[in-house]
Design a protein around this motif. Structure first.
Motif, PDB file in Angstrom:
ATOM      1  N   ASP A   1      -1.702  -7.592 -60.387  1.00 54.79           N
ATOM      2  CA  ASP A   1      -2.471  -7.051 -61.040  1.00 54.79           C
ATOM      3  C   ASP A   1      -3.781  -7.015 -61.008  1.00 54.79           C
ATOM      4  OD1 ASP A   1      -3.834  -5.276 -63.367  1.00 54.79           O
ATOM      5  OD2 ASP A   1      -2.837  -6.265 -64.882  1.00 54.79           O
ATOM      6  N   ALA A   2      -4.959  -5.708 -60.672  1.00 54.49           N
ATOM      7  CA  ALA A   2      -5.744  -5.914 -60.964  1.00 54.49           C
ATOM      8  C   ALA A   2      -7.324  -5.874 -61.351  1.00 54.49           C
ATOM      9  CB  ALA A   2      -6.754  -5.397 -58.954  1.00 54.49           C
ATOM     10  N   GLY A   3      -6.594  -5.830 -62.365  1.00 61.40           N
ATOM     11  CA  GLY A   3      -7.267  -4.476 -64.052  1.00 61.40           C
ATOM     12  C   GLY A   3      -8.348  -5.876 -64.625  1.00 61.40           C
ATOM     13  N   THR A   4      -7.903  -6.283 -63.706  1.00 57.76           N
ATOM     14  CA  THR A   4      -9.595  -7.864 -64.010  1.00 57.76           C
ATOM     15  C   THR A   4     -10.451  -7.572 -62.935  1.00 57.76           C
ATOM     16  OG1 THR A   4      -8.371  -9.334 -63.243  1.00 57.76           O
ATOM     17  CG2 THR A   4      -8.176  -9.544 -65.324  1.00 57.76           C
ATOM     18  N   GLY A   5     -10.300  -7.308 -62.148  1.00 56.66           N
ATOM     19  CA  GLY A   5     -11.211  -6.815 -60.692  1.00 56.66           C
ATOM     20  C   GLY A   5     -10.329  -7.773 -59.792  1.00 56.66           C
ATOM     21  N   LYS A   6     -10.051  -8.414 -60.017  1.00 57.80           N
ATOM     22  CA  LYS A   6      -9.636  -9.243 -59.144  1.00 57.80           C
ATOM     23  C   LYS A   6      -7.957  -9.250 -58.994  1.00 57.80           C
ATOM     24  CE  LYS A   6     -10.011 -13.365 -56.352  1.00 57.80           C
ATOM     25  NZ  LYS A   6     -10.359 -15.070 -56.821  1.00 57.80           N
ATOM     26  N   ALA A   7      -7.543  -9.056 -57.870  1.00 57.18           N
ATOM     27  CA  ALA A   7      -5.945  -9.140 -58.040  1.00 57.18           C
ATOM     28  C   ALA A   7      -5.291 -10.611 -58.188  1.00 57.18           C
ATOM     29  CB  ALA A   7      -5.411  -8.220 -56.671  1.00 57.18           C
ATOM     30  N   ARG A   8      -4.287 -10.273 -59.386  1.00 51.52           N
ATOM     31  CA  ARG A   8      -3.569 -11.368 -59.559  1.00 51.52           C
ATOM     32  C   ARG A   8      -1.845 -11.275 -59.902  1.00 51.52           C
ATOM     33  NH1 ARG A   8      -2.450 -13.511 -64.816  1.00 51.52           N
ATOM     34  NH2 ARG A   8      -2.906 -15.681 -64.170  1.00 51.52           N
ATOM     35  N   GLY A   9      -1.064 -12.149 -59.557  1.00 52.83           N
ATOM     36  CA  GLY A   9      -0.121 -12.940 -59.847  1.00 52.83           C
ATOM     37  C   GLY A   9       0.665 -12.610 -58.558  1.00 52.83           C
ATOM     38  N   ILE A  10       1.977 -13.250 -58.826  1.00 49.49           N
ATOM     39  CA  ILE A  10       3.541 -13.646 -57.746  1.00 49.49           C
ATOM     40  C   ILE A  10       2.506 -12.692 -56.908  1.00 49.49           C
ATOM     41  CG2 ILE A  10       5.704 -13.581 -57.287  1.00 49.49           C
ATOM     42  CD1 ILE A  10       5.645 -13.254 -60.075  1.00 49.49           C
ATOM     43  N   ASP A  11       2.422 -11.980 -56.005  1.00 49.89           N
ATOM     44  CA  ASP A  11       2.307 -11.249 -54.752  1.00 49.89           C
ATOM     45  C   ASP A  11       0.609 -11.872 -53.951  1.00 49.89           C
ATOM     46  OD1 ASP A  11       4.913 -10.192 -54.599  1.00 49.89           O
ATOM     47  OD2 ASP A  11       3.823  -8.589 -55.056  1.00 49.89           O
ATOM     48  N   ALA A  12      -0.260 -11.972 -55.046  1.00 46.21           N
ATOM     49  CA  ALA A  12      -1.705 -12.250 -55.161  1.00 46.21           C
ATOM     50  C   ALA A  12      -1.443 -13.484 -54.633  1.00 46.21           C
ATOM     51  CB  ALA A  12      -2.047 -11.926 -55.734  1.00 46.21           C
ATOM     52  N   ASP A  13      -0.412 -13.986 -54.980  1.00 46.01           N
ATOM     53  CA  ASP A  13      -0.863 -15.881 -54.841  1.00 46.01           C
ATOM     54  C   ASP A  13       0.189 -16.729 -53.086  1.00 46.01           C
ATOM     55  OD1 ASP A  13      -2.292 -16.330 -56.687  1.00 46.01           O
ATOM     56  OD2 ASP A  13      -0.952 -16.928 -58.136  1.00 46.01           O
ATOM     57  N   LEU A  14       1.217 -15.736 -53.097  1.00 47.48           N
ATOM     58  CA  LEU A  14       2.198 -15.537 -52.160  1.00 47.48           C
ATOM     59  C   LEU A  14       1.820 -15.310 -50.569  1.00 47.48           C
ATOM     60  CD1 LEU A  14       4.876 -15.905 -50.609  1.00 47.48           C
ATOM     61  CD2 LEU A  14       5.749 -13.350 -51.045  1.00 47.48           C
TER      62      LEU A  14
ATOM     63  N   ASP B   1      -2.386 -19.824 -45.903  1.00 49.28           N
ATOM     64  CA  ASP B   1      -2.215 -21.093 -45.437  1.00 49.28           C
ATOM     65  C   ASP B   1      -1.726 -21.680 -44.648  1.00 49.28           C
ATOM     66  OD1 ASP B   1      -4.700 -21.101 -47.847  1.00 49.28           O
ATOM     67  OD2 ASP B   1      -3.597 -21.434 -49.345  1.00 49.28           O
ATOM     68  N   ARG B   2      -0.485 -20.940 -44.747  1.00 56.92           N
ATOM     69  CA  ARG B   2       0.614 -21.655 -43.735  1.00 56.92           C
ATOM     70  C   ARG B   2      -0.107 -20.872 -42.474  1.00 56.92           C
ATOM     71  NH1 ARG B   2       4.510 -25.251 -45.556  1.00 56.92           N
ATOM     72  NH2 ARG B   2       4.328 -25.065 -47.690  1.00 56.92           N
ATOM     73  N   LEU B   3      -0.108 -20.659 -42.260  1.00 57.37           N
ATOM     74  CA  LEU B   3      -1.042 -19.384 -40.914  1.00 57.37           C
ATOM     75  C   LEU B   3      -2.289 -20.159 -40.497  1.00 57.37           C
ATOM     76  CD1 LEU B   3       0.181 -15.965 -41.126  1.00 57.37           C
ATOM     77  CD2 LEU B   3       1.545 -18.070 -39.869  1.00 57.37           C
ATOM     78  N   LYS B   4      -2.774 -20.600 -40.966  1.00 52.34           N
ATOM     79  CA  LYS B   4      -4.652 -21.376 -41.576  1.00 52.34           C
ATOM     80  C   LYS B   4      -5.327 -20.232 -40.882  1.00 52.34           C
ATOM     81  CE  LYS B   4      -2.062 -25.914 -39.682  1.00 52.34           C
ATOM     82  NZ  LYS B   4      -2.151 -26.687 -38.543  1.00 52.34           N
ATOM     83  N   VAL B   5      -5.206 -18.959 -41.492  1.00 53.79           N
ATOM     84  CA  VAL B   5      -6.006 -18.537 -41.771  1.00 53.79           C
ATOM     85  C   VAL B   5      -6.556 -17.869 -43.100  1.00 53.79           C
ATOM     86  CG1 VAL B   5      -5.353 -17.309 -39.608  1.00 53.79           C
ATOM     87  CG2 VAL B   5      -4.335 -16.401 -41.905  1.00 53.79           C
ATOM     88  N   LYS B   6      -7.499 -17.046 -43.355  1.00 53.07           N
ATOM     89  CA  LYS B   6      -8.282 -16.770 -44.174  1.00 53.07           C
ATOM     90  C   LYS B   6      -7.630 -15.350 -44.403  1.00 53.07           C
ATOM     91  CE  LYS B   6     -13.466 -17.931 -43.679  1.00 53.07           C
ATOM     92  NZ  LYS B   6     -14.073 -17.987 -43.594  1.00 53.07           N
ATOM     93  N   LEU B   7      -7.350 -15.696 -46.130  1.00 53.33           N
ATOM     94  CA  LEU B   7      -6.851 -13.884 -46.927  1.00 53.33           C
ATOM     95  C   LEU B   7      -8.053 -12.820 -47.020  1.00 53.33           C
ATOM     96  CD1 LEU B   7      -4.520 -12.770 -48.293  1.00 53.33           C
ATOM     97  CD2 LEU B   7      -5.054 -13.973 -49.580  1.00 53.33           C
ATOM     98  N   ASP B   8      -7.426 -11.974 -46.095  1.00 55.17           N
ATOM     99  CA  ASP B   8      -8.143 -10.463 -46.391  1.00 55.17           C
ATOM    100  C   ASP B   8      -7.301  -9.743 -47.812  1.00 55.17           C
ATOM    101  OD1 ASP B   8      -9.658  -8.210 -47.207  1.00 55.17           O
ATOM    102  OD2 ASP B   8      -9.991  -7.617 -45.188  1.00 55.17           O
ATOM    103  N   LEU B   9      -6.886  -9.569 -48.737  1.00 53.74           N
ATOM    104  CA  LEU B   9      -6.530  -8.576 -49.971  1.00 53.74           C
ATOM    105  C   LEU B   9      -6.752  -7.358 -50.096  1.00 53.74           C
ATOM    106  CD1 LEU B   9      -4.185  -9.575 -50.900  1.00 53.74           C
ATOM    107  CD2 LEU B   9      -5.101 -10.231 -53.198  1.00 53.74           C
ATOM    108  N   ARG B  10      -5.963  -6.804 -49.891  1.00 57.67           N
ATOM    109  CA  ARG B  10      -6.189  -4.982 -49.555  1.00 57.67           C
ATOM    110  C   ARG B  10      -5.417  -4.829 -50.595  1.00 57.67           C
ATOM    111  NH1 ARG B  10      -7.926  -3.868 -44.605  1.00 57.67           N
ATOM    112  NH2 ARG B  10      -8.790  -4.802 -44.188  1.00 57.67           N
ATOM    113  N   VAL B  11      -5.973  -4.093 -51.736  1.00 59.26           N
ATOM    114  CA  VAL B  11      -5.326  -3.612 -53.761  1.00 59.26           C
ATOM    115  C   VAL B  11      -5.658  -2.441 -52.922  1.00 59.26           C
ATOM    116  CG1 VAL B  11      -5.115  -3.258 -55.641  1.00 59.26           C
ATOM    117  CG2 VAL B  11      -6.175  -6.030 -54.459  1.00 59.26           C
ATOM    118  N   VAL B  12      -4.365  -1.826 -53.023  1.00 54.43           N
ATOM    119  CA  VAL B  12      -3.937  -0.387 -52.573  1.00 54.43           C
ATOM    120  C   VAL B  12      -3.139   0.176 -53.590  1.00 54.43           C
ATOM    121  CG1 VAL B  12      -3.798  -1.050 -50.854  1.00 54.43           C
ATOM    122  CG2 VAL B  12      -1.500  -1.116 -51.903  1.00 54.43           C
TER     123      VAL B  12
END
Length: 286
Positions: A50-63, A69-80
């Motif tokens: 849910d990106a209602g506050t500007g930044k996506a948060r929730g189960i999928d965002a945390d997953l 983190d497991r792949l040892k790379v940075k996350l580029d989260l795309r809200v669509v």
């Protein structure tokens, strides 16, 4: 002249859509070399994203963050935004892209694990599912003694989101018997607010959404209960959710699957769900 110009412009846009080249996929080695994993999540899909506050948060965002983190790379989260159907969402975000040439996502989360969907989308490869969803009902204990079958609805009002899975199930159940009971809202959040305000004794939706709504509202457990009903008719009441990558990035899908398996084994997925008040229900096979 203006009409002719508009017609030429429209034809040009149609040709661009027709002959737009497919963007290249990024297999695992390219993702690791770049050091960034691009993950697409829906922007209005609480409690998963849910990106209602500007930044996506929730189960999928945390997953998504946990997988990166497991792949040892940075996350580029795309809200669509959700389109008319999942097929279009996969096409736009994973393999064809948009006219602006926006870089494609490497991984899209919250994709139903469905054989027919997979057969229709040969350009996409599905990851292992990570959670099971089901249609459920919250009800006030002072209004119902129990909720074991749809007949227990009786003449009571059910608050729910229009055009949702729960709505389709109740509209078609028992020949449409429960249609007069349904009070539709534009979103599940509005339906939950109405239920919590006492405007309806029953709330229908997914179990995750209901649990998260009660959790966020700090609703007393002694006043509310949640029930599930076995599958009725042609509408699925239970389904699995996973991810998807482009078909020529299968090694990335396998790596994501390994990450999900590890997160399930060490309790990481369960902890993520509990953050939002949701009971983690692992898919079959875990």
């Amino acid at each position: 002249m203006r009409s002719s110009a508009r017609l030429l412009l429209a034809c040009g846009l149609l040709l661009a859509l027709r002959f737009q080249p497919e963007a290249a996929a990024r297999p695992l080695d390219q993702v690791v070399a770049d050091g960034t994993l691009r993950v697409a999540v829906y922007g209005d899909n609480a409690p998963f994203s849910d990106a209602g506050t500007g930044k996506a948060r929730g189960i999928d965002a945390d997953l998504a963050q946990a997988i990166a983190d497991r792949l040892k790379v940075k996350l580029d989260l795309r809200v669509v935004d959700a389109g008319e159907n999942v097929d279009g969402d996969l096409r736009l975000n994973l393999w064809r892209g948009d006219l602006a040439g926006t870089p494609l996502a490497d991984l899209m989360l919250h994709v139903p694990t469905d054989r027919q969907l997979a057969l229709r989308n040969e350009q996409v490869f599905f990851t292992a599912p990570y959670v099971e969803q089901e249609i459920a009902f919250a009800y006030r204990k002072d209004a119902l003694e129990g909720f074991d079958r749809l007949d227990d609805i009786g003449d009571r009002t059910v608050a729910l989101e229009g055009t949702s899975a729960a709505d389709l199930m109740l509209l078609t159940a028992q020949g449409g018997r429960f249609r007069p009971n349904l009070k539709h809202y534009k979103s599940f959040e509005e339906a939950a607010t109405a239920y919590l305000a006492g405007e309806a004794p029953i709330l229908a939706g997914t179990r995750a959404a209901i649990e998260a709504a009660l959790f966020a509202a700090k609703a007393p457990k002694d006043d509310n209960s949640i029930a599930t009903i076995p599958s009725t008719g042609l509408v699925k009441t239970r389904w699995e959710i996973g991810g998807a990558v482009r078909t020529d990035s299968r090694d990335l899908a396998y790596a994501v699957g390994d990450a999900i398996t590890a997160l399930n084994a060490d309790g990481g997925l369960k902890a993520i769900c509990e953050t939002y008040g949701v009971t983690y229900t692992p898919p079959k096979g875990y």
